[in-house]
Motif scaffolding. Sequence first.
Motif, PDB file in Angstrom:
ATOM      1  N   CYS A 163       0.826  -1.228   0.000  1.00  0.00           N
ATOM      2  CA  CYS A 163       0.000   0.000   0.000  1.00  0.00           C
ATOM      3  C   CYS A 163       0.855   1.270   0.000  1.00  0.00           C
ATOM      4  N   CYS A 204      -4.346  -0.521  -0.014  1.00  0.00           N
ATOM      5  CA  CYS A 204      -4.791  -1.799   0.571  1.00  0.00           C
ATOM      6  C   CYS A 204      -6.264  -1.773   0.983  1.00  0.00           C
ATOM      7  N   GLY A 205      -6.788  -0.587   1.268  1.00  0.00           N
ATOM      8  CA  GLY A 205      -8.200  -0.483   1.645  1.00  0.00           C
ATOM      9  C   GLY A 205      -8.520  -1.067   3.008  1.00  0.00           C
ATOM     10  N   CYS A 237      -4.289  -0.375   8.245  1.00  0.00           N
ATOM     11  CA  CYS A 237      -3.472   0.609   7.528  1.00  0.00           C
ATOM     12  C   CYS A 237      -3.873   2.022   7.959  1.00  0.00           C
ATOM     13  N   CYS A 249      -4.995   4.315   4.809  1.00  0.00           N
ATOM     14  CA  CYS A 249      -6.319   4.000   4.247  1.00  0.00           C
ATOM     15  C   CYS A 249      -7.407   4.261   5.277  1.00  0.00           C
TER      16      CYS A 249
END
Length: 403
Positions: free
Chosen positions: A74, A102-103, A108, A111
């Motif tokens: 990511c 990475c969503g 994360c 995100c």
Amino acid sequence: MVVDARARSRGVRGCGGGSPAVAPLGGALDNHANNVSPSAVPAAGEVAADKRKHRFSVRYWLWRHTSLKRVAFCGRVAASAVASVGVRCSDGRAGFAGLQSCGSVWACPVCNAKIMARRGLELGAAVETWTKHGGRVAFMTFTVRHSRKDSLTAVWDGVASGWRRVTSGKGWTSDQLRHGVEGFVRVVEVTHGRNGWHVHLHVLVFLVGDFGDALALHRSMFGRWERGVLAAGLGTPLARAQDVQQMSAATGLDHLARYLSKAQFQGKIGHELTNSQSKTARSALSTRSTWEVLGDAANGLAKEVGLWFEWEKGSRGRRQIGWSAGLRDRLGLMVEESDDVIAAEEVGSVADTVALITGDGWRRLVGQQKLYECLRSCELGGQAGLARWLQEHGIEHELVEVD
Ligand SMILES: [Zn+2]
């Protein structure tokens, strides 16, 4: 317009499904929530800039250590075979373009910030729209009993089982009709403390009755919660550990703001290790957000690294927010976008590209761990500032002609 949803709940549908039989509420606010890109939310001064810097810092640690491949890629690996990475600047905000995302709302920090910005806008719009039209919103909390011996997966499964029981069967159908339930939004929060993983639910229940209904409704829901949790093998949940409060437009947004700020990485790298005594006291007495676990892991605390890996594994694929069927339609919100789609949004458009960093330049920039500083040079000094910074740091690039 006054919401007359009690009659509607009785006569037409509950929140379990079906197409909306009445026109959606909402207007400017829901449009606002749907149209504002998280990446377009302006950074609010130094505090926001500082948080962003910390999010980038902790992601450097994740790139090297995460057990999740998508998180490792990511913001680092190009999204396509095109080798160059764009730098865009729009409305004073800079960002890279052409990278994988990475969503992950759970693992994360970068995100997560994008996703939570969008979810926050939507929840705020939902509460404001509903209360503006005379509806009421109850803020409920459902918890389970757990100990250090319970794995994250076991506790989470217990919570999921409890909630399934709460919102299914004749009991739920009856609750919706009797207490004027238009719908709900269920949000999962997880912290970690002396008694292990604390997975719990915050639920916004959109009601048409007075607040007395919410109290009776909560009692009824708790009965099913208890049965569902017990069926999953967890202990009897404590009645005193549950909660229900009425939200006005103001207090509701306040509640949400508090929850949403807890759910985001706050950036505490470098702070914890300088005061181990207060850290020990904090760990013994209270629970920590998973982002604090990540911060400690990134700071080199070995036992926190194991905890973080358990978190990555146990949270993977779990949903953070769930809207009851039909509620978004009713509130005039557009179809919910996935975490992946929100996280993949980039700053501005192609036309806002001010520079292209070559593949070699990008690898060097990643190696220097100076992504944040690079973006800041553009935000503070425009294309000329960025060009100077890239030159000084030996990052191969070409400038894009801008109008
Ligand atoms: Zn990510």
